[in-house]
Design a protein around this motif. Sequence first.
Motif, PDB file in Angstrom:
ATOM      1  N   GLN A 186     -15.280 -21.799 -18.077  1.00 43.48           N
ATOM      2  CA  GLN A 186     -14.223 -20.790 -18.061  1.00 43.48           C
ATOM      3  C   GLN A 186     -14.693 -19.515 -17.368  1.00 43.48           C
ATOM      4  OE1 GLN A 186     -13.273 -20.446 -22.218  1.00 43.48           O
ATOM      5  NE2 GLN A 186     -11.701 -22.037 -22.145  1.00 43.48           N
ATOM      6  N   LEU A 187     -15.965 -19.150 -17.595  1.00 40.61           N
ATOM      7  CA  LEU A 187     -16.496 -17.963 -16.938  1.00 40.61           C
ATOM      8  C   LEU A 187     -16.538 -18.150 -15.422  1.00 40.61           C
ATOM      9  CD1 LEU A 187     -17.771 -15.158 -17.201  1.00 40.61           C
ATOM     10  CD2 LEU A 187     -19.994 -16.282 -17.500  1.00 40.61           C
ATOM     11  N   GLU A 188     -16.920 -19.357 -14.999  1.00 33.62           N
ATOM     12  CA  GLU A 188     -16.921 -19.645 -13.562  1.00 33.62           C
ATOM     13  C   GLU A 188     -15.518 -19.567 -12.978  1.00 33.62           C
ATOM     14  OE1 GLU A 188     -18.126 -23.360 -10.574  1.00 33.62           O
ATOM     15  OE2 GLU A 188     -18.813 -23.341 -12.667  1.00 33.62           O
ATOM     16  N   ALA A 189     -14.537 -20.074 -13.729  1.00 35.98           N
ATOM     17  CA  ALA A 189     -13.145 -20.010 -13.266  1.00 35.98           C
ATOM     18  C   ALA A 189     -12.652 -18.560 -13.219  1.00 35.98           C
ATOM     19  CB  ALA A 189     -12.250 -20.843 -14.175  1.00 35.98           C
ATOM     20  N   SER A 190     -13.072 -17.762 -14.201  1.00 37.02           N
ATOM     21  CA  SER A 190     -12.644 -16.361 -14.205  1.00 37.02           C
ATOM     22  C   SER A 190     -13.255 -15.600 -13.039  1.00 37.02           C
ATOM     23  CB  SER A 190     -13.030 -15.705 -15.530  1.00 37.02           C
ATOM     24  OG  SER A 190     -14.444 -15.555 -15.645  1.00 37.02           O
ATOM     25  N   GLN A 191     -14.497 -15.950 -12.661  1.00 34.82           N
ATOM     26  CA  GLN A 191     -15.116 -15.314 -11.498  1.00 34.82           C
ATOM     27  C   GLN A 191     -14.352 -15.666 -10.219  1.00 34.82           C
ATOM     28  OE1 GLN A 191     -17.585 -13.111 -11.481  1.00 34.82           O
ATOM     29  NE2 GLN A 191     -17.764 -13.191 -13.708  1.00 34.82           N
ATOM     30  N   ALA A 192     -13.919 -16.938 -10.128  1.00 35.22           N
ATOM     31  CA  ALA A 192     -13.122 -17.332  -8.965  1.00 35.22           C
ATOM     32  C   ALA A 192     -11.785 -16.589  -8.944  1.00 35.22           C
ATOM     33  CB  ALA A 192     -12.897 -18.842  -8.985  1.00 35.22           C
ATOM     34  N   GLN A 193     -11.195 -16.410 -10.121  1.00 37.31           N
ATOM     35  CA  GLN A 193      -9.938 -15.671 -10.209  1.00 37.31           C
ATOM     36  C   GLN A 193     -10.147 -14.206  -9.818  1.00 37.31           C
ATOM     37  OE1 GLN A 193      -7.063 -17.277 -11.070  1.00 37.31           O
ATOM     38  NE2 GLN A 193      -5.887 -15.421 -10.627  1.00 37.31           N
ATOM     39  N   LEU A 194     -11.298 -13.633 -10.202  1.00 44.33           N
ATOM     40  CA  LEU A 194     -11.606 -12.252  -9.844  1.00 44.33           C
ATOM     41  C   LEU A 194     -11.770 -12.100  -8.332  1.00 44.33           C
ATOM     42  CD1 LEU A 194     -12.328  -9.358 -10.630  1.00 44.33           C
ATOM     43  CD2 LEU A 194     -14.684 -10.131 -11.019  1.00 44.33           C
ATOM     44  N   GLU A 195     -12.460 -13.061  -7.719  1.00 41.02           N
ATOM     45  CA  GLU A 195     -12.626 -13.008  -6.269  1.00 41.02           C
ATOM     46  C   GLU A 195     -11.278 -13.103  -5.561  1.00 41.02           C
ATOM     47  OE1 GLU A 195     -15.303 -12.411  -4.496  1.00 41.02           O
ATOM     48  OE2 GLU A 195     -16.484 -12.136  -6.339  1.00 41.02           O
ATOM     49  N   ALA A 196     -10.404 -13.981  -6.070  1.00 37.35           N
ATOM     50  CA  ALA A 196      -9.068 -14.107  -5.468  1.00 37.35           C
ATOM     51  C   ALA A 196      -8.277 -12.812  -5.616  1.00 37.35           C
ATOM     52  CB  ALA A 196      -8.317 -15.268  -6.108  1.00 37.35           C
ATOM     53  N   ALA A 197      -8.404 -12.167  -6.770  1.00 41.22           N
ATOM     54  CA  ALA A 197      -7.686 -10.906  -6.988  1.00 41.22           C
ATOM     55  C   ALA A 197      -8.208  -9.813  -6.058  1.00 41.22           C
ATOM     56  CB  ALA A 197      -7.835 -10.483  -8.447  1.00 41.22           C
ATOM     57  N   LEU A 419      -2.754 -16.982   4.129  1.00 39.62           N
ATOM     58  CA  LEU A 419      -3.699 -15.888   3.960  1.00 39.62           C
ATOM     59  C   LEU A 419      -4.947 -16.352   3.219  1.00 39.62           C
ATOM     60  CD1 LEU A 419      -1.219 -13.036   2.969  1.00 39.62           C
ATOM     61  CD2 LEU A 419      -2.258 -13.455   5.221  1.00 39.62           C
ATOM     62  N   SER A 420      -6.010 -15.568   3.358  1.00 40.70           N
ATOM     63  CA  SER A 420      -7.252 -15.873   2.647  1.00 40.70           C
ATOM     64  C   SER A 420      -7.057 -15.798   1.138  1.00 40.70           C
ATOM     65  CB  SER A 420      -8.351 -14.905   3.091  1.00 40.70           C
ATOM     66  OG  SER A 420      -9.545 -15.124   2.355  1.00 40.70           O
ATOM     67  N   SER A 421      -6.211 -14.873   0.689  1.00 38.63           N
ATOM     68  CA  SER A 421      -5.963 -14.745  -0.756  1.00 38.63           C
ATOM     69  C   SER A 421      -5.287 -15.998  -1.304  1.00 38.63           C
ATOM     70  CB  SER A 421      -5.098 -13.526  -1.030  1.00 38.63           C
ATOM     71  OG  SER A 421      -3.853 -13.637  -0.367  1.00 38.63           O
ATOM     72  N   ALA A 422      -4.364 -16.593  -0.533  1.00 35.86           N
ATOM     73  CA  ALA A 422      -3.701 -17.820  -0.993  1.00 35.86           C
ATOM     74  C   ALA A 422      -4.695 -18.961  -1.102  1.00 35.86           C
ATOM     75  CB  ALA A 422      -2.573 -18.187  -0.033  1.00 35.86           C
ATOM     76  N   ARG A 423      -5.599 -19.031  -0.128  1.00 36.45           N
ATOM     77  CA  ARG A 423      -6.629 -20.070  -0.187  1.00 36.45           C
ATOM     78  C   ARG A 423      -7.537 -19.867  -1.399  1.00 36.45           C
ATOM     79  NH1 ARG A 423     -11.744 -20.446   3.927  1.00 36.45           N
ATOM     80  NH2 ARG A 423     -12.594 -22.450   3.211  1.00 36.45           N
ATOM     81  N   LYS A 424      -7.960 -18.609  -1.613  1.00 34.03           N
ATOM     82  CA  LYS A 424      -8.855 -18.317  -2.739  1.00 34.03           C
ATOM     83  C   LYS A 424      -8.151 -18.549  -4.068  1.00 34.03           C
ATOM     84  CE  LYS A 424     -13.007 -16.950  -3.808  1.00 34.03           C
ATOM     85  NZ  LYS A 424     -14.210 -17.682  -3.350  1.00 34.03           N
ATOM     86  N   GLN A 425      -6.863 -18.213  -4.133  1.00 34.96           N
ATOM     87  CA  GLN A 425      -6.110 -18.427  -5.362  1.00 34.96           C
ATOM     88  C   GLN A 425      -5.962 -19.914  -5.667  1.00 34.96           C
ATOM     89  OE1 GLN A 425      -5.018 -15.990  -7.510  1.00 34.96           O
ATOM     90  NE2 GLN A 425      -4.602 -17.741  -8.834  1.00 34.96           N
ATOM     91  N   ALA A 426      -5.783 -20.712  -4.625  1.00 36.45           N
ATOM     92  CA  ALA A 426      -5.672 -22.166  -4.835  1.00 36.45           C
ATOM     93  C   ALA A 426      -6.963 -22.730  -5.419  1.00 36.45           C
ATOM     94  CB  ALA A 426      -5.326 -22.852  -3.518  1.00 36.45           C
ATOM     95  N   HIS A 427      -8.104 -22.272  -4.908  1.00 37.29           N
ATOM     96  CA  HIS A 427      -9.381 -22.740  -5.447  1.00 37.29           C
ATOM     97  C   HIS A 427      -9.627 -22.190  -6.854  1.00 37.29           C
ATOM     98  CE1 HIS A 427     -11.171 -24.923  -2.042  1.00 37.29           C
ATOM     99  NE2 HIS A 427     -10.474 -24.080  -1.267  1.00 37.29           N
ATOM    100  N   ALA A 428      -9.146 -20.956  -7.124  1.00 37.38           N
ATOM    101  CA  ALA A 428      -9.268 -20.417  -8.480  1.00 37.38           C
ATOM    102  C   ALA A 428      -8.430 -21.232  -9.458  1.00 37.38           C
ATOM    103  CB  ALA A 428      -8.849 -18.952  -8.506  1.00 37.38           C
ATOM    104  N   ASP A 429      -7.223 -21.623  -9.030  1.00 39.44           N
ATOM    105  CA  ASP A 429      -6.382 -22.476  -9.880  1.00 39.44           C
ATOM    106  C   ASP A 429      -7.052 -23.828 -10.116  1.00 39.44           C
ATOM    107  OD1 ASP A 429      -4.515 -20.474  -9.983  1.00 39.44           O
ATOM    108  OD2 ASP A 429      -3.295 -21.287  -8.337  1.00 39.44           O
ATOM    109  N   LEU A 430      -7.733 -24.349  -9.104  1.00 35.81           N
ATOM    110  CA  LEU A 430      -8.460 -25.610  -9.285  1.00 35.81           C
ATOM    111  C   LEU A 430      -9.590 -25.442 -10.285  1.00 35.81           C
ATOM    112  CD1 LEU A 430      -9.104 -28.540  -8.557  1.00 35.81           C
ATOM    113  CD2 LEU A 430     -10.416 -27.700  -6.582  1.00 35.81           C
ATOM    114  N   SER A 431     -10.302 -24.307 -10.232  1.00 32.16           N
ATOM    115  CA  SER A 431     -11.371 -24.054 -11.204  1.00 32.16           C
ATOM    116  C   SER A 431     -10.809 -23.949 -12.611  1.00 32.16           C
ATOM    117  CB  SER A 431     -12.121 -22.770 -10.831  1.00 32.16           C
ATOM    118  OG  SER A 431     -12.759 -22.894  -9.581  1.00 32.16           O
ATOM    119  N   ASN A 432      -9.663 -23.284 -12.769  1.00 32.55           N
ATOM    120  CA  ASN A 432      -9.035 -23.193 -14.090  1.00 32.55           C
ATOM    121  C   ASN A 432      -8.619 -24.573 -14.600  1.00 32.55           C
ATOM    122  OD1 ASN A 432      -9.214 -20.402 -14.458  1.00 32.55           O
ATOM    123  ND2 ASN A 432      -7.390 -20.037 -13.201  1.00 32.55           N
TER     124      ASN A 432
END
Length: 460
Positions: A186-197, A419-432
């Motif tokens: 979960q912490l790893e997923a939250s870090q990915a979500q933070l990077e996307a934000a 956009l880069s944010s959409a790509r990062k958000q997709a990977h953050a959603d995958l981590s979640n």
Amino acid sequence: MTSRATLRMRHSAVWQSLFLIILGLLLVQNSLAQQNAPLRLTLDQAIDLALKQNHSIHLRSLAVEDMRSKKDEARSNYMPQMSASGGVHHVTELAGVEIPAGAFGNFASTGPVPSKSLFIDQGSATAYTGGVGLEQPLTQLFRIHQANLAAKQDVLVAQAQLDQMQDGVALQTRQLYYGVLINQQQLEASQAQLEAAKIKDSESRGDVERGNALEIATIESKAAILEAQQLSLSLRLRGEDLERQLADLLGLPIGTQINLDSNVPSLGTDVPSRPEAVRVALEQNQDIRVARETLEKAKAGLAAAKDAYIPDITGSSRYSYQSGVPLLVHNFGTFGFSLSYDLFDGGRREAQIRDARTAVTSARVTVDKLESEVSVQVQSAYDRVEELKEMVDVAEQTVVVRAEAARLADRQFEQNAALSSARKQAHADLSNATASLLEASLNLSLAEANVKTIMGQIPR
């Protein structure tokens, strides 16, 4: 020449000292590095370590040893009791026996008998006594037998409580182990979500500067960053607390760095069918075992209360030595039987019998109550297992969908269509989604382990 040789010897000694100092420093540094290295543990190793070093299990083990010692003490009452005693006694004055002259007659041929007064001492002023005695309880053996049965049940109860503690510690170890792994994911997923934000915030500020978006977009992106940071901080603190609890449960010093193996089998624990689990649980559940042993102990207490009406008959023998006691030889022996019986006790024995009968009834009701509760617990545990299996299926499908979405986002980003944010958000959603799948899988394994704990088995 002598001074040069002396100088060379001094230089050699200095270099040897420097070499030894450097070697010692390297050894100390290596030792400290080994001490500070994280302790790597698999799930089975963690359970074995907890069963070996947990403080609560150690205390329960000592309680079992205590009950065994008391059982041996109760068994010793079967044996004859041998004791030695002795004493020294001094009297201030002895009466003695005085025979006056002519007390036995006055004859012409002999004259008075005795011819003069006689004084016969009765022992001596200081007397010495000693001896060895042997006593064997006879009718008391009925109550002694019941006391031994009760002591035996105490040992079995203590052993069942130890097994119960081991099952509970093993299950708790699994819970904390899984909790740490879930927290890390979960912490790893939250870090990915933070990077996307953060990326989305950068894009929002650029859009505002170019006039393509309102100022509120920047505020919303900053709020998303703060929320992601708050979640990461909360998960990090939660993880540190779980690691401290796990170290304490394993009997390790608080603060020990533990590296857990994340390759936990997703198949969980092998559990039998629902009817078989109910049958095994009714036979082996630790609470039911304790209740049944308590019932047997109560029955032994009732039998002992009834045996209190039997007279106490004790066989005894003694070898004695005396010096200074009148009318006794120095060495003599005695043997025989003694009987004791309470003719009136104010209703004490009858009250004890009523109390023992109440204890038996209470223990029997407790057994019936626990059997019903354990059956319900098994059914509820299996319902939980089936529910978690469905959750795992849904989580697996979610991961598949999120993985496909991340793949499409990567392709669109490469084609400048996203956009880069959409790509990062997709990977953050995958981590979640991956974290949710891990949580569901581990919770399923934990629920199956709980079934084995209810069945009275160590969950492995």
